[in-house]
Design a protein around this motif. Structure first.
Motif, PDB file in Angstrom:
ATOM      1  N   GLU A 190     -46.642 -19.606  -7.200  1.00  0.00           N
ATOM      2  CA  GLU A 190     -45.483 -19.668  -8.074  1.00  0.00           C
ATOM      3  C   GLU A 190     -45.903 -19.153  -9.449  1.00  0.00           C
ATOM      4  O   GLU A 190     -46.690 -19.798 -10.148  1.00  0.00           O
ATOM      5  CB  GLU A 190     -44.972 -21.101  -8.184  1.00  0.00           C
ATOM      6  CG  GLU A 190     -43.792 -21.240  -9.107  1.00  0.00           C
ATOM      7  CD  GLU A 190     -43.366 -22.681  -9.298  1.00  0.00           C
ATOM      8  OE1 GLU A 190     -42.499 -22.899 -10.150  1.00  0.00           O
ATOM      9  OE2 GLU A 190     -43.895 -23.575  -8.619  1.00  0.00           O
ATOM     10  N   LYS A 192     -49.260 -21.054 -10.261  1.00  0.00           N
ATOM     11  CA  LYS A 192     -49.701 -22.286  -9.615  1.00  0.00           C
ATOM     12  C   LYS A 192     -49.831 -22.031  -8.125  1.00  0.00           C
ATOM     13  O   LYS A 192     -49.060 -21.270  -7.551  1.00  0.00           O
ATOM     14  CB  LYS A 192     -48.688 -23.415  -9.826  1.00  0.00           C
ATOM     15  CG  LYS A 192     -48.590 -23.885 -11.253  1.00  0.00           C
ATOM     16  CD  LYS A 192     -47.794 -25.165 -11.379  1.00  0.00           C
ATOM     17  CE  LYS A 192     -46.345 -24.986 -11.008  1.00  0.00           C
ATOM     18  NZ  LYS A 192     -45.517 -26.168 -11.292  1.00  0.00           N
ATOM     19  N   SER A 193     -50.819 -22.682  -7.517  1.00  0.00           N
ATOM     20  CA  SER A 193     -51.012 -22.580  -6.073  1.00  0.00           C
ATOM     21  C   SER A 193     -51.723 -23.823  -5.574  1.00  0.00           C
ATOM     22  O   SER A 193     -52.576 -24.381  -6.273  1.00  0.00           O
ATOM     23  CB  SER A 193     -51.840 -21.348  -5.728  1.00  0.00           C
ATOM     24  OG  SER A 193     -52.113 -21.303  -4.349  1.00  0.00           O
ATOM     25  N   LYS A 194     -51.392 -24.242  -4.384  1.00  0.00           N
ATOM     26  CA  LYS A 194     -52.106 -25.358  -3.764  1.00  0.00           C
ATOM     27  C   LYS A 194     -53.424 -24.894  -3.161  1.00  0.00           C
ATOM     28  O   LYS A 194     -54.281 -25.695  -2.850  1.00  0.00           O
ATOM     29  CB  LYS A 194     -51.230 -26.020  -2.700  1.00  0.00           C
ATOM     30  CG  LYS A 194     -50.044 -26.732  -3.306  1.00  0.00           C
ATOM     31  CD  LYS A 194     -49.245 -27.467  -2.269  1.00  0.00           C
ATOM     32  CE  LYS A 194     -48.090 -28.175  -2.966  1.00  0.00           C
ATOM     33  NZ  LYS A 194     -47.299 -28.972  -2.055  1.00  0.00           N
ATOM     34  N   ARG A 215     -59.300 -20.831 -13.610  1.00  0.00           N
ATOM     35  CA  ARG A 215     -58.635 -21.845 -12.785  1.00  0.00           C
ATOM     36  C   ARG A 215     -58.764 -23.204 -13.446  1.00  0.00           C
ATOM     37  O   ARG A 215     -59.823 -23.578 -13.928  1.00  0.00           O
ATOM     38  CB  ARG A 215     -59.242 -21.906 -11.394  1.00  0.00           C
ATOM     39  CG  ARG A 215     -58.509 -22.925 -10.509  1.00  0.00           C
ATOM     40  CD  ARG A 215     -59.048 -23.000  -9.117  1.00  0.00           C
ATOM     41  NE  ARG A 215     -60.249 -23.818  -9.150  1.00  0.00           N
ATOM     42  CZ  ARG A 215     -61.226 -23.721  -8.259  1.00  0.00           C
ATOM     43  NH1 ARG A 215     -61.165 -22.843  -7.295  1.00  0.00           N
ATOM     44  NH2 ARG A 215     -62.271 -24.486  -8.342  1.00  0.00           N
ATOM     45  N   ASP A 274     -57.923 -27.163 -12.420  1.00  0.00           N
ATOM     46  CA  ASP A 274     -57.520 -28.066 -11.342  1.00  0.00           C
ATOM     47  C   ASP A 274     -56.480 -29.052 -11.858  1.00  0.00           C
ATOM     48  O   ASP A 274     -56.645 -29.643 -12.921  1.00  0.00           O
ATOM     49  CB  ASP A 274     -58.725 -28.830 -10.803  1.00  0.00           C
ATOM     50  CG  ASP A 274     -59.740 -27.906 -10.161  1.00  0.00           C
ATOM     51  OD1 ASP A 274     -59.339 -26.848  -9.653  1.00  0.00           O
ATOM     52  OD2 ASP A 274     -60.939 -28.243 -10.175  1.00  0.00           O
ATOM     53  N   ARG A 275     -55.397 -29.194 -11.107  1.00  0.00           N
ATOM     54  CA  ARG A 275     -54.328 -30.148 -11.408  1.00  0.00           C
ATOM     55  C   ARG A 275     -54.229 -31.129 -10.249  1.00  0.00           C
ATOM     56  O   ARG A 275     -54.891 -30.980  -9.225  1.00  0.00           O
ATOM     57  CB  ARG A 275     -52.993 -29.414 -11.594  1.00  0.00           C
ATOM     58  CG  ARG A 275     -52.959 -28.461 -12.763  1.00  0.00           C
ATOM     59  CD  ARG A 275     -52.852 -29.254 -14.064  1.00  0.00           C
ATOM     60  NE  ARG A 275     -52.950 -28.429 -15.236  1.00  0.00           N
ATOM     61  CZ  ARG A 275     -51.926 -28.012 -15.948  1.00  0.00           C
ATOM     62  NH1 ARG A 275     -50.705 -28.306 -15.588  1.00  0.00           N
ATOM     63  NH2 ARG A 275     -52.134 -27.310 -17.039  1.00  0.00           N
ATOM     64  N   SER A 305     -51.870 -29.158  -7.432  1.00  0.00           N
ATOM     65  CA  SER A 305     -52.034 -27.706  -7.337  1.00  0.00           C
ATOM     66  C   SER A 305     -53.055 -27.242  -8.367  1.00  0.00           C
ATOM     67  O   SER A 305     -53.519 -28.025  -9.182  1.00  0.00           O
ATOM     68  CB  SER A 305     -50.691 -26.992  -7.550  1.00  0.00           C
ATOM     69  OG  SER A 305     -50.224 -27.221  -8.857  1.00  0.00           O
ATOM     70  N   ASN A 306     -53.396 -25.985  -8.301  1.00  0.00           N
ATOM     71  CA  ASN A 306     -54.303 -25.381  -9.270  1.00  0.00           C
ATOM     72  C   ASN A 306     -53.503 -24.421 -10.138  1.00  0.00           C
ATOM     73  O   ASN A 306     -52.576 -23.771  -9.676  1.00  0.00           O
ATOM     74  CB  ASN A 306     -55.411 -24.616  -8.558  1.00  0.00           C
ATOM     75  CG  ASN A 306     -56.280 -25.521  -7.724  1.00  0.00           C
ATOM     76  OD1 ASN A 306     -56.750 -26.547  -8.178  1.00  0.00           O
ATOM     77  ND2 ASN A 306     -56.495 -25.152  -6.473  1.00  0.00           N
ATOM     78  N   LEU A 307     -53.878 -24.346 -11.397  1.00  0.00           N
ATOM     79  CA  LEU A 307     -53.252 -23.420 -12.330  1.00  0.00           C
ATOM     80  C   LEU A 307     -54.229 -22.270 -12.565  1.00  0.00           C
ATOM     81  O   LEU A 307     -55.388 -22.501 -12.911  1.00  0.00           O
ATOM     82  CB  LEU A 307     -52.937 -24.127 -13.643  1.00  0.00           C
ATOM     83  CG  LEU A 307     -52.223 -23.336 -14.708  1.00  0.00           C
ATOM     84  CD1 LEU A 307     -50.862 -22.875 -14.220  1.00  0.00           C
ATOM     85  CD2 LEU A 307     -52.047 -24.177 -15.964  1.00  0.00           C
ATOM     86  N   TYR A 308     -53.775 -21.042 -12.332  1.00  0.00           N
ATOM     87  CA  TYR A 308     -54.632 -19.862 -12.428  1.00  0.00           C
ATOM     88  C   TYR A 308     -54.169 -18.956 -13.568  1.00  0.00           C
ATOM     89  O   TYR A 308     -52.970 -18.818 -13.810  1.00  0.00           O
ATOM     90  CB  TYR A 308     -54.593 -19.060 -11.124  1.00  0.00           C
ATOM     91  CG  TYR A 308     -55.251 -19.771  -9.972  1.00  0.00           C
ATOM     92  CD1 TYR A 308     -56.608 -19.601  -9.717  1.00  0.00           C
ATOM     93  CD2 TYR A 308     -54.527 -20.608  -9.144  1.00  0.00           C
ATOM     94  CE1 TYR A 308     -57.220 -20.247  -8.661  1.00  0.00           C
ATOM     95  CE2 TYR A 308     -55.132 -21.266  -8.085  1.00  0.00           C
ATOM     96  CZ  TYR A 308     -56.474 -21.089  -7.853  1.00  0.00           C
ATOM     97  OH  TYR A 308     -57.087 -21.738  -6.808  1.00  0.00           O
TER      98      TYR A 308
END
Length: 117
Positions: free
Chosen positions: A37, A49-51, A82, A84-85, A88-91
């Protein structure tokens, strides 16, 4: 806080899918099929964002449409950061090799964004 980014980022909501990643030494990671996303965009890159757990310093091909049919960008994107959330991860990514001639697409997008807000 002092802004350190090269270009102003604008919020955006786009859905993309990464099917493969590559590195300059002809290293490929295929069959990823990871939905992402996109949450912001600038002249120099995107945030998404991606899981999935995507490796840094890898590249992928992207088609990003910022407005009308003439505002479509085909570009290579490099994953540079990157965070870590919880879920999900924020890139953070930068566009690679994109011609400055295409800056007009971002200028039009920015003008439309400012008009609507």
């Amino acid at each position: 806080m002092i802004e350190k980014r090269k270009s102003k980022r604008f919020p955006i909501s786009l859905k993309l899918e990464i099917s493969s990643l590559f590195k300059q030494d002809n290293i490929h990671v295929d069959n990823i099929n990871e939905p992402i996303e996109v949450i912001n965009v600038s002249k120099t890159g995107i945030g998404f964002k991606s899981k999935g757990d995507l490796p840094l310093e890898y590249y992928f091909n992207a088609c990003i449409q910022l407005g009308g049919p003439l505002s479509k960008l085909y570009t290579v994107v490099k994953i540079v950061r990157r965070e870590d959330r919880d879920e999900s991860n924020l890139y953070g990514c930068e566009f690679v090799g994109m011609s400055s001639v295409l800056n007009y697409i971002f200028d039009e997008f920015e003008a439309g964004f400012l008009e609507s807000n």
